[in-house]
Write a protein that holds these residues in place. Sequence first.
Motif, PDB file in Angstrom:
ATOM      1  N   PRO A  80     -26.445 -24.679 -67.395  1.00 25.12           N
ATOM      2  CA  PRO A  80     -25.140 -24.286 -66.857  1.00 25.12           C
ATOM      3  C   PRO A  80     -25.262 -23.193 -65.781  1.00 25.12           C
ATOM      4  N   VAL A  81     -25.940 -23.529 -64.710  1.00 33.70           N
ATOM      5  CA  VAL A  81     -26.177 -22.585 -63.617  1.00 33.70           C
ATOM      6  C   VAL A  81     -25.826 -23.268 -62.304  1.00 33.70           C
ATOM      7  N   LYS A  82     -25.190 -22.518 -61.420  1.00 34.06           N
ATOM      8  CA  LYS A  82     -24.906 -23.011 -60.071  1.00 34.06           C
ATOM      9  C   LYS A  82     -25.883 -22.324 -59.124  1.00 34.06           C
ATOM     10  N   ILE A  83     -26.555 -23.110 -58.279  1.00 36.85           N
ATOM     11  CA  ILE A  83     -27.508 -22.573 -57.313  1.00 36.85           C
ATOM     12  C   ILE A  83     -27.005 -22.868 -55.904  1.00 36.85           C
ATOM     13  N   VAL A  84     -26.987 -21.843 -55.080  1.00 38.39           N
ATOM     14  CA  VAL A  84     -26.648 -22.008 -53.669  1.00 38.39           C
ATOM     15  C   VAL A  84     -27.910 -21.682 -52.878  1.00 38.39           C
ATOM     16  N   PRO A  85     -28.502 -22.700 -52.235  1.00 41.82           N
ATOM     17  CA  PRO A  85     -29.720 -22.449 -51.458  1.00 41.82           C
ATOM     18  C   PRO A  85     -29.420 -21.633 -50.197  1.00 41.82           C
ATOM     19  N   ALA A  86     -30.464 -21.071 -49.646  1.00 45.09           N
ATOM     20  CA  ALA A  86     -30.360 -20.329 -48.392  1.00 45.09           C
ATOM     21  C   ALA A  86     -30.009 -21.291 -47.258  1.00 45.09           C
ATOM     22  N   ALA A  87     -29.472 -20.744 -46.190  1.00 46.94           N
ATOM     23  CA  ALA A  87     -29.162 -21.543 -45.006  1.00 46.94           C
ATOM     24  C   ALA A  87     -30.455 -21.902 -44.267  1.00 46.94           C
ATOM     25  N   THR A  88     -30.433 -23.011 -43.548  1.00 47.23           N
ATOM     26  CA  THR A  88     -31.588 -23.440 -42.752  1.00 47.23           C
ATOM     27  C   THR A  88     -31.951 -22.357 -41.744  1.00 47.23           C
ATOM     28  N   GLN A  89     -33.239 -22.102 -41.612  1.00 47.34           N
ATOM     29  CA  GLN A  89     -33.749 -21.109 -40.670  1.00 47.34           C
ATOM     30  C   GLN A  89     -34.533 -21.808 -39.571  1.00 47.34           C
ATOM     31  N   VAL A  90     -34.335 -21.407 -38.325  1.00 49.33           N
ATOM     32  CA  VAL A  90     -35.136 -21.907 -37.213  1.00 49.33           C
ATOM     33  C   VAL A  90     -35.722 -20.682 -36.519  1.00 49.33           C
ATOM     34  N   ASP A  91     -37.049 -20.550 -36.606  1.00 44.41           N
ATOM     35  CA  ASP A  91     -37.717 -19.397 -36.015  1.00 44.41           C
ATOM     36  C   ASP A  91     -39.092 -19.785 -35.513  1.00 44.41           C
ATOM     37  N   LYS A  92     -39.696 -18.856 -34.793  1.00 45.16           N
ATOM     38  CA  LYS A  92     -41.047 -19.065 -34.297  1.00 45.16           C
ATOM     39  C   LYS A  92     -42.024 -19.114 -35.463  1.00 45.16           C
ATOM     40  N   ILE A  93     -43.005 -19.966 -35.329  1.00 48.79           N
ATOM     41  CA  ILE A  93     -44.036 -20.095 -36.354  1.00 48.79           C
ATOM     42  C   ILE A  93     -44.852 -18.805 -36.388  1.00 48.79           C
ATOM     43  N   GLY A  94     -45.042 -18.284 -37.579  1.00 49.86           N
ATOM     44  CA  GLY A  94     -45.772 -17.039 -37.782  1.00 49.86           C
ATOM     45  C   GLY A  94     -44.863 -15.868 -38.091  1.00 49.86           C
ATOM     46  N   LYS A  95     -43.578 -16.006 -37.809  1.00 50.76           N
ATOM     47  CA  LYS A  95     -42.627 -14.928 -38.080  1.00 50.76           C
ATOM     48  C   LYS A  95     -42.373 -14.822 -39.580  1.00 50.76           C
ATOM     49  N   LYS A  96     -42.356 -13.599 -40.086  1.00 54.17           N
ATOM     50  CA  LYS A  96     -42.064 -13.350 -41.491  1.00 54.17           C
ATOM     51  C   LYS A  96     -40.554 -13.395 -41.681  1.00 54.17           C
ATOM     52  N   ILE A  97     -40.097 -14.207 -42.649  1.00 57.61           N
ATOM     53  CA  ILE A  97     -38.668 -14.452 -42.840  1.00 57.61           C
ATOM     54  C   ILE A  97     -38.305 -14.260 -44.319  1.00 57.61           C
ATOM     55  N   THR A  98     -37.149 -13.636 -44.545  1.00 56.31           N
ATOM     56  CA  THR A  98     -36.619 -13.504 -45.902  1.00 56.31           C
ATOM     57  C   THR A  98     -35.319 -14.294 -45.984  1.00 56.31           C
ATOM     58  N   VAL A  99     -35.230 -15.154 -46.994  1.00 58.02           N
ATOM     59  CA  VAL A  99     -34.002 -15.890 -47.280  1.00 58.02           C
ATOM     60  C   VAL A  99     -33.629 -15.633 -48.730  1.00 58.02           C
ATOM     61  N   THR A 100     -32.406 -15.986 -49.085  1.00 58.74           N
ATOM     62  CA  THR A 100     -31.948 -15.718 -50.446  1.00 58.74           C
ATOM     63  C   THR A 100     -31.257 -16.939 -51.033  1.00 58.74           C
ATOM     64  N   TYR A 101     -31.680 -17.285 -52.240  1.00 56.12           N
ATOM     65  CA  TYR A 101     -30.965 -18.264 -53.060  1.00 56.12           C
ATOM     66  C   TYR A 101     -30.021 -17.463 -53.950  1.00 56.12           C
ATOM     67  N   GLU A 102     -28.877 -18.057 -54.275  1.00 54.97           N
ATOM     68  CA  GLU A 102     -27.923 -17.395 -55.155  1.00 54.97           C
ATOM     69  C   GLU A 102     -27.772 -18.224 -56.418  1.00 54.97           C
ATOM     70  N   ALA A 103     -27.886 -17.566 -57.566  1.00 57.44           N
ATOM     71  CA  ALA A 103     -27.743 -18.250 -58.859  1.00 57.44           C
ATOM     72  C   ALA A 103     -26.596 -17.625 -59.638  1.00 57.44           C
ATOM     73  N   THR A 104     -25.753 -18.480 -60.219  1.00 56.43           N
ATOM     74  CA  THR A 104     -24.625 -18.012 -61.016  1.00 56.43           C
ATOM     75  C   THR A 104     -24.664 -18.676 -62.384  1.00 56.43           C
ATOM     76  N   ASN A 105     -24.600 -17.859 -63.426  1.00 53.69           N
ATOM     77  CA  ASN A 105     -24.484 -18.343 -64.798  1.00 53.69           C
ATOM     78  C   ASN A 105     -23.027 -18.735 -65.020  1.00 53.69           C
ATOM     79  N   LEU A 106     -22.787 -19.983 -65.372  1.00 59.46           N
ATOM     80  CA  LEU A 106     -21.427 -20.500 -65.534  1.00 59.46           C
ATOM     81  C   LEU A 106     -20.896 -20.392 -66.965  1.00 59.46           C
ATOM     82  N   THR A 107     -21.601 -19.633 -67.821  1.00 64.44           N
ATOM     83  CA  THR A 107     -21.196 -19.541 -69.224  1.00 64.44           C
ATOM     84  C   THR A 107     -20.944 -18.087 -69.635  1.00 64.44           C
ATOM     85  N   ASP A 108     -20.454 -17.945 -70.869  1.00 64.70           N
ATOM     86  CA  ASP A 108     -20.247 -16.626 -71.462  1.00 64.70           C
ATOM     87  C   ASP A 108     -21.443 -16.200 -72.302  1.00 64.70           C
ATOM     88  N   GLU A 109     -22.561 -16.886 -72.152  1.00 62.42           N
ATOM     89  CA  GLU A 109     -23.799 -16.588 -72.882  1.00 62.42           C
ATOM     90  C   GLU A 109     -24.923 -16.338 -71.877  1.00 62.42           C
TER      91      GLU A 109
END
Length: 180
Positions: A80-109
């Motif tokens: 019972p988890v919702k995952i939102v992936p990071a947006a597509t990234q277009v950058d030069k090869i070799g560049k260090k990139i940080t992206v974020t996935y978002e996870a949400t627990n859909l329960t009361d446990e």
Amino acid sequence: MAHVDTQHHGNRSNKRIAYGLVLVVALMVGMAYAAVPLYQIFCQVTGYGGTTQRAEDGAISTIDREMAVRFAAQVDADLPVKIVPAATQVDKIGKKITVTYEATNLTDEPVKTVASFNVTPASMGAYFNKIECFCFTEQTLAPNETVQMPVLYYLDPELDLNDELDTIREITLFYAFHAS
């Protein structure tokens, strides 16, 4: 004429066979437990099956060629988890990139999850270097909690030396989320 005790000799032979079979079964069980971590190490070293590489730091340089990196996720039906992936990234090869996935627990446990990953096309796994990642680490989400899960990566500029990869313009980093 000497009497040979064939029954005693047969019992000893049967015991030897029994011990040998127990040893074979124990080895098989041990190899079954070792197979997953050994396969994981093999894939990480070779990039086989789209397995990414681990890196301590970013690439030494970037190149002018750009590459799109798309992010995707799949969640097991019983998790019972919702995952939102990071947006597509277009950058030069070799560049260090940080992206974020978002996870949400859909329960009361509290919910525990772990993610496995791969890269497609698989041939790009050897060139996709993750510096920081949430993969293979158990994540415990509190009731109704939303968390940010960062991925820090770069594409190895050496991929430009592989003529077979000249036509590739997009890579997908895919995570599969499972109950832990």
